[in-house]
Write an enzyme that holds these catalytic residues in place. Structure first.
Site, PDB file in Angstrom:
ATOM      1  N   PHE A   1      36.611  25.398  39.471  1.00 55.92           N
ATOM      2  CA  PHE A   1      37.442  26.469  40.013  1.00 55.92           C
ATOM      3  C   PHE A   1      38.013  27.313  38.872  1.00 55.92           C
ATOM      4  CE2 PHE A   1      41.695  27.926  41.525  1.00 55.92           C
ATOM      5  CZ  PHE A   1      41.243  28.796  42.505  1.00 55.92           C
ATOM      6  N   GLN A   2      37.816  28.607  38.953  1.00 59.51           N
ATOM      7  CA  GLN A   2      38.300  29.590  37.982  1.00 59.51           C
ATOM      8  C   GLN A   2      37.772  29.321  36.569  1.00 59.51           C
ATOM      9  OE1 GLN A   2      42.605  29.993  38.469  1.00 59.51           O
ATOM     10  NE2 GLN A   2      42.268  31.556  40.040  1.00 59.51           N
TER      11      GLN A   2
ATOM     12  N   MET B   1      39.472  66.170  34.312  1.00 61.49           N
ATOM     13  CA  MET B   1      38.460  66.351  33.276  1.00 61.49           C
ATOM     14  C   MET B   1      37.056  66.319  33.873  1.00 61.49           C
ATOM     15  SD  MET B   1      38.089  67.086  30.128  1.00 61.49           S
ATOM     16  CE  MET B   1      39.430  66.571  29.067  1.00 61.49           C
TER      17      MET B   1
ATOM     18  N   LYS C   1      41.932  23.018  28.882  1.00 65.73           N
ATOM     19  CA  LYS C   1      43.196  22.547  29.461  1.00 65.73           C
ATOM     20  C   LYS C   1      43.581  21.164  28.952  1.00 65.73           C
ATOM     21  CE  LYS C   1      45.855  22.120  33.690  1.00 65.73           C
ATOM     22  NZ  LYS C   1      45.940  22.337  35.157  1.00 65.73           N
TER      23      LYS C   1
ATOM     24  N   GLU D   1      47.195  41.307  34.596  1.00 66.35           N
ATOM     25  CA  GLU D   1      46.785  40.921  33.240  1.00 66.35           C
ATOM     26  C   GLU D   1      46.345  42.115  32.401  1.00 66.35           C
ATOM     27  OE1 GLU D   1      46.047  37.193  35.757  1.00 66.35           O
ATOM     28  OE2 GLU D   1      45.594  39.331  35.966  1.00 66.35           O
TER      29      GLU D   1
END
Length: 567
Positions: free
Chosen positions: A113-114, A481, A163, A51
């Site tokens: 969930f999630q 760096m 949803k 993602e």
């Protein structure tokens, strides 16, 4: 007419002339992806490996095309994997609409969930967030989101759909409104009325004041900032600079806002700024910064910054005025509009003595000797062989500074780099978005071996979509760096910066079905890059460099702008 809620979402994307979406599916967003299946001939979806890669790809697409990028992700870890990409876009004012889906209304707030409060998480790093509980609001929310992302000071917006709003059984009233008529929608008009979408019209008195200040100046200096690039004000800025006949310093985010090879260019300003830019800043009597927020990488010591000058800041965002450096005058408005008004009032100026004082300080090209491959050799080879309009996407670190120093960026969107957030792993995703948005241009991704480990899985995306992106790895076996700071400031205490480990980047490229090269000399680099240009597929060039190569010049953070640690 009545349409499915998910159909309305897709139609709203078409309203905004969206043809490319980056994303990664999951449970809560499946209804949206099921609808996307019906639109695959009109909306091209790019499935990335992660993602975060999708977020950076949408960002690269937006920066390089000037359009609004779009990114999809599911709830929970899918949404939180976007956060670094959202913050990157926010810090650099890149317009992206992020679309996520969450759990159902019935389970919201119950640690389902999630489940995650992504609108709450993203609120400090977006221009706006929307949690859509009512499907009837979808058209208004979608239109507002794109308008907010693209107008004023651009930036990311997040829409989170519950949803149950996306269930196939949910229908809403919807009428297609073409993008050209979107601004007349009631929801957009209400926002515009509250001035959230309008760039403020510059005050004519403020314009006149600056015209008078310019007339009195003997040593003017311009700073080209990211606002020139985001506002596509490069033509107006060039006219302004040439009318003033003034040296131009360029910030990291200003790359492409003023031609890098122009006779008035003094190069980068700030921590790794050229001697010409930093000395000019210290000795000018009028400093005009356009679309520049005076970050701590530019104004390293704000209280002494441009201490001999009257400081003028031109910015679209009022909150940036006097935030970091106190100004003597400022103008609020878009860079393009302000510059248009100034150019209409300015005569032609000439400052030969001032230019003669500053421009010779630009670092001359020095011939390099020895057998070791150097960053300068790598970049000069790319610049010599690649087309002049090549897009360069960088990660963050030494290679980023070297790339900006040695390339001449001539137009907005030619340089894609994470300036504000400094995101390692940004480059390859951004290169993917840039290539999809600009299929006819060569895209080069410059990275370090540390950065590349953070995004190399997106080589799968490069291979699958047949994107001929050339990745050039500045492989010095260290977090370069950070090691440079450890060398100069931390008494050579190299704590956890040596990268004495895999993978073999040539074998990695081959594992993904791409072409890999390993180069240790300028001749090998030239041959590899020439072959990569004609390969017709993604390539990785592993350039072996000395571990102690440094970015020069360098001024320590918090030091005076001309107090160079390295020249």
């Amino acid at each position: 007419m009545k349409v499915r809620a998910t159909q309305a979402i897709m139609e709203c994307l078409l309203e905004q002339e969206v043809d490319t979406v980056f994303g990664y599916p999951g449970g809560t967003i499946l209804n949206l992806y099921d609808e996307l299946y019906n639109y695959q001939d009109r909306i091209h979806h790019i499935l990335t490996a992660h993602e975060q890669g999708a977020a950076h790809a949408a960002d690269g697409y937006a920066r390089s095309t000037g359009k609004v990028g779009v990114c999809f992700a599911t709830s929970g870890p899918g949404a939180t994997n976007l956060v670094t990409g959202i913050a990157t876009a926010y810090m650099d004012s890149s317009p992206i609409v992020f679309i996520t889906c969450n759990v159902t209304e019935q389970t919201l707030g119950k640690d389902a969930f999630q489940e995650v409060d992504i609108t709450g998480i993203a609120m400090p790093i977006t221009k706006a967030t929307y949690l859509v509980r009512d499907a009837q609001t979808i058209p208004d929310v979608m239109r507002q989101a794109f308008a907010v992302a693209a107008t004023g000071r651009p930036g990311p917006v997040l829409i989170d759909f519950l949803k149950n709003v996306t269930f196939p059984s949910v229908e809403i009233d919807y009428e297609f409104v073409p993008w050209s008529r979107n601004r007349s929608c009631s929801s957009i008009q209400s926002l515009a009325t509250s001035h959230e979408l309008k760039a403020p019209e510059p005050n004519k008195g403020d314009i006149e004041t600056l015209v008078e200040m310019i007339a009195q100046s003997k040593r003017p200096l311009l700073i080209c900032g990211g606002g020139v690039v985001r506002g596509r004000a490069h033509r107006q800025f060039r006219e302004f600079a040439e009318k003033l006949d003034a040296p131009v310093a360029i910030t990291v985010m200003g790359g492409g806002g003023f031609p890098g090879g122009h006779p008035l260019t003094t190069g980068m300003i700030g921590m790794h700024g050229s001697q010409a830019s930093n000395v000019a800043c210290n000795e000018c009597d009028l400093l005009i910064a356009v679309g520049c927020r005076f970050s701590d990488r530019v104004a390293l010591q704000p209280e002494t910054f441009a201490s001999q000058a009257k400081v003028v800041q031109i910015d679209i965002d009022r909150s940036e005025i006097d935030k970091n450096v106190l100004t003597d005058h400022h103008i609020i408005g878009s860079a393009r509009r302000v510059l248009e008004m100034l150019n209409a009032k300015l005569p032609q100026y000439s400052h030969p003595e001032w230019k003669e004082q500053v421009l010779p300080l630009r670092v001359p090209s020095v011939a390099e000797t020895g057998d070791k491959l150097t960053p300068k050799q790598v970049l000069e080879t790319i610049r010599r062989l690649a087309p002049q309009d090549t897009i360069v996407a960088t990660d963050v670190g030494q290679h980023q500074m070297w790339s900006i120093q040695h390339f001449h960026f001539d137009y907005p969107g030619q340089l894609l780099t994470s300036g504000g957030f400094g995101t390692m792993g940004f480059g390859l995703g951004a290169a993917i978005g840039a290539k999809l948005g600009n299929p006819d241009k060569v895209v080069v991704h410059t990275t370090g071996d540390g950065c590349f480990r953070m995004n190399c899985h997106e080589l799968a995306t490069v291979e699958h979509y047949h994107l001929p992106i050339i990745t050039v790895v500045f492989n010095n076996g260290t977090l370069g760096m950070v090691r440079q700071w450890q060398n100069l400031i931390y008494h050579q205490r190299y704590s956890e910066t040596t990268l004495d480990r895999g993978p073999d980047f040539v074998k990695l490229a081959e594992a993904y079905g791409l072409k890999g090269f390993r180069v240790t000399s300028m001749a090998e680099m030239e041959a590899a890059f020439q072959e990569a240009l004609t390969a017709g597929r993604g390539c990785v060039i592993d350039c072996r460099l000395d571990m102690d190569e440094m970015v020069r010049p360098m001024v320590a953070g918090g030091a005076h702008i001309t107090d160079f640690l390295l020249k």
